[in-house]
Design a protein around this motif. Structure first.
Motif, PDB file in Angstrom:
ATOM      1  N   VAL A 118       0.850  -1.187   0.000  1.00  0.00           N
ATOM      2  CA  VAL A 118       0.000   0.000   0.000  1.00  0.00           C
ATOM      3  C   VAL A 118       0.888   1.239   0.000  1.00  0.00           C
ATOM      4  CG1 VAL A 118      -1.814   1.265   1.217  1.00  0.00           C
ATOM      5  CG2 VAL A 118      -1.801  -1.244   1.244  1.00  0.00           C
ATOM      6  N   PRO A 119       0.864   2.037  -1.061  1.00  0.00           N
ATOM      7  CA  PRO A 119       1.737   3.217  -1.129  1.00  0.00           C
ATOM      8  C   PRO A 119       1.301   4.304  -0.161  1.00  0.00           C
ATOM      9  CG  PRO A 119       0.275   3.142  -3.037  1.00  0.00           C
ATOM     10  CD  PRO A 119       0.059   1.863  -2.297  1.00  0.00           C
ATOM     11  N   GLY A 120       2.275   5.093   0.272  1.00  0.00           N
ATOM     12  CA  GLY A 120       1.994   6.245   1.121  1.00  0.00           C
ATOM     13  C   GLY A 120       1.980   5.937   2.602  1.00  0.00           C
ATOM     14  N   ALA A 121       2.036   4.663   2.990  1.00  0.00           N
ATOM     15  CA  ALA A 121       2.031   4.314   4.407  1.00  0.00           C
ATOM     16  C   ALA A 121       3.363   4.687   5.043  1.00  0.00           C
ATOM     17  CB  ALA A 121       1.744   2.828   4.584  1.00  0.00           C
ATOM     18  N   PRO A 149     -10.040   1.595  -2.135  1.00  0.00           N
ATOM     19  CA  PRO A 149     -11.109   0.774  -2.705  1.00  0.00           C
ATOM     20  C   PRO A 149     -10.762  -0.709  -2.625  1.00  0.00           C
ATOM     21  CG  PRO A 149     -10.552   2.588  -4.175  1.00  0.00           C
ATOM     22  CD  PRO A 149      -9.494   2.551  -3.118  1.00  0.00           C
ATOM     23  N   ARG A 150     -11.746  -1.538  -2.353  1.00  0.00           N
ATOM     24  CA  ARG A 150     -11.524  -2.968  -2.386  1.00  0.00           C
ATOM     25  C   ARG A 150     -11.336  -3.435  -3.831  1.00  0.00           C
ATOM     26  NH1 ARG A 150     -15.684  -5.668   1.940  1.00  0.00           N
ATOM     27  NH2 ARG A 150     -15.212  -7.477   0.616  1.00  0.00           N
ATOM     28  N   GLY A 163      -7.004  -1.771  -5.898  1.00  0.00           N
ATOM     29  CA  GLY A 163      -7.300  -0.774  -4.880  1.00  0.00           C
ATOM     30  C   GLY A 163      -6.092  -0.027  -4.370  1.00  0.00           C
ATOM     31  N   ALA A 164      -4.952  -0.711  -4.208  1.00  0.00           N
ATOM     32  CA  ALA A 164      -3.773  -0.067  -3.626  1.00  0.00           C
ATOM     33  C   ALA A 164      -3.307   1.127  -4.453  1.00  0.00           C
ATOM     34  CB  ALA A 164      -2.645  -1.083  -3.471  1.00  0.00           C
ATOM     35  N   ARG A 165      -3.556   1.099  -5.744  1.00  0.00           N
ATOM     36  CA  ARG A 165      -3.128   2.218  -6.603  1.00  0.00           C
ATOM     37  C   ARG A 165      -4.024   3.436  -6.437  1.00  0.00           C
ATOM     38  NH1 ARG A 165      -1.886  -0.052 -12.550  1.00  0.00           N
ATOM     39  NH2 ARG A 165      -3.995  -0.920 -12.358  1.00  0.00           N
TER      40      ARG A 165
END
Length: 454
Positions: free
Chosen positions: A187-190, A238-239, A243-245
């Protein structure tokens, strides 16, 4: 030595042996549909061991087997990981993900029982609570697993994450209803913020980053501390496999949340998220209790108050407020409503730093704003109240709350069965010894194991 550590005294005093007892004494009448296992995990270091932090104590799972109005057995077993025999987490080759306390939670998914601790791999147990060994989803899970996975009540999928103080900081996973790991994505940004729990809605995954973040200088063995430089944020994703993008991060007021009550999309498409949180002083009191440092409160949840966030994805805003002045933790609900709008929530109340509140099982009506408390009695601490639906239930609160109570005056414990609608006690199952105050647990109905319920 143990007397100076609050997590080894009073309600939290470890038991020193594993026992099995059968034909338990019952007061009242157990509803016959309560046919299954009530399992509860918690930290219980072996005799002579004094961990430097509450969370580092070895896990022990307590189980009560109910069947058609009878309490057939109680048993308690340590989760036999390498850490139970002293194996270190950090080695010359890096962390040993099998050297786990395995003391935070115990769940069932796909017919498999798993003891969980968020910095490690899960550990599989038999139905009699003996340890099978570390479980990595047939080699597909290469990192850690949160102790708070979410099983979607509609699809049966298990959603979970792994969090690390080093990149990638956050990895999201989905296992299908049969237990096969079918999706993983970073997950980006974490950031390195402590992520203990999260939420799912029908359409989104919601991550919570508070002000508690990785701190290698922390000497307790749990390398996290409060930081004003760490921003508090909520991530909405979003699921789905892409979603991760599309994850978005929203800034919120300083604080820290350990446990989510629930999250859902309201009629306007906004995400509503609720759960107990602490401010900086509340975290300091809790942390000092967890490590046995001076300046601690008398309870680990003395300033934990329920907060609500309303996240408007259309205009990018977050509205938040404290919605109750009672110190609570361990929120639960009828999990048929997990990820959807729920009317009722439950929690355990604790005395706050001024002594207000006391121990009890709390019920919230989110429609009327009403709050009711089931008082369990003097010197009696109830554990997390697990909701079990009644047979033929037609209302959200048609069901039972199961909670294991630590009774200091009697040096004993009981499993209480409480009517989730009116909060009246229905039955009491007397256990063969006092069960230490612990953390999380699950009701595992026989149906989870198919025809061979055992």
């Amino acid at each position: 030595m143990t007397g100076s550590k609050p997590y080894l005294t009073g309600h939290y005093t470890p038991v020193v042996e594993e026992v099995t007892a059968t034909d338990l004494t019952i007061e009242g009448t157990l509803p016959p549909e309560l046919t299954g296992r009530m399992l509860r995990n918690g930290h219980n270091p072996k005799p002579g061991v004094t961990p430097t932090h509450w969370f580092k104590g070895s896990g022990m799972v307590h189980g009560i087997r109910l069947r058609e109005g009878r309490a057939e057995w109680y048993r308690n077993r340590w989760v036999r990981t390498p850490a139970l025999d002293g194996a270190p987490y950090m080695t010359e080759r890096g962390p040993d993900l099998t050297a786990s306390p395995a003391g935070t939670h115990v769940i069932e998914h796909g017919g498999r029982l798993l003891a969980l601790c968020e910095a490690n791999l899960p550990f599989e147990l038999t139905r009699e609570l003996e340890t099978v060994g570390a479980y990595d989803f047939d080699g597909k899970l290469r990192g850690v697993m949160t102790a708070h996975p979410k099983e979607d009540p509609v699809t049966g999928e298990l959603h979970f994450f792994g969090s690390s103080p080093f990149p990638p900081f956050l990895t999201y996973h989905v296992a299908d209803a049969e237990g096969e790991l079918v999706h993983s994505a970073d997950v980006p940004g974490a950031t390195a913020s402590l992520k203990h729990d999260f939420a799912i809605t029908r359409r989104h995954v919601v991550f919570i980053e508070g002000n508690v973040t990785f701190d290698p200088s922390e000497a307790s063995g749990i390398p996290y501390s409060w930081s004003e430089q760490q921003p508090a944020r909520i991530g909405v994703m979003p699921r789905g496999t892409d979603g991760a993008r599309q994850v978005r991060w929203f800034s919120v007021e300083p604080g820290n949340m350990l446990h989510v009550s629930n999250a859902y999309e309201d009629g306007r498409g906004r995400i509503v998220l609720e759960g107990p949180t602490v401010d900086r002083e509340g975290f300091r009191l809790s942390w000092n209790w967890w490590v046995g440092a001076p300046g601690r409160g008398t309870e680990p949840a003395a300033r934990s108050y329920t907060r609500r966030w309303v996240i408007d994805l259309a205009d990018g805003t977050v509205d938040e407020q404290i919605i109750d002045d009672l110190a609570v933790e361990f929120p639960t609900l009828n999990e048929a409503y997990l990820g959807a709008e729920n009317r009722y929530q439950y929690a355990i109340s604790f005395p706050d730093e001024k002594g207000f509140g006391g121990y009890g099982v709390v019920k919230y009506d989110r429609t009327t704003g009403a709050r009711r408390i089931h008082r369990v009695g003097d010197a009696r601490l109830p554990g997390e109240a697990v909701f079990v639906p009644a047979a033929g239930a037609t209302r959200e609160d048609d069901g039972y709350l199961l909670t294991v109570v630590s009774d200091l005056k009697q040096d004993a414990s009981q499993l209480l069965v409480i009517d989730a609608s009116g909060l009246d006690r229905i039955a009491t199952v007397h256990l063969p010894h006092r069960v230490p105050a612990g953390i999380h647990g699950s009701w595992i109905p026989d149906s989870a194991f198919g025809a061979d319920a055992g």
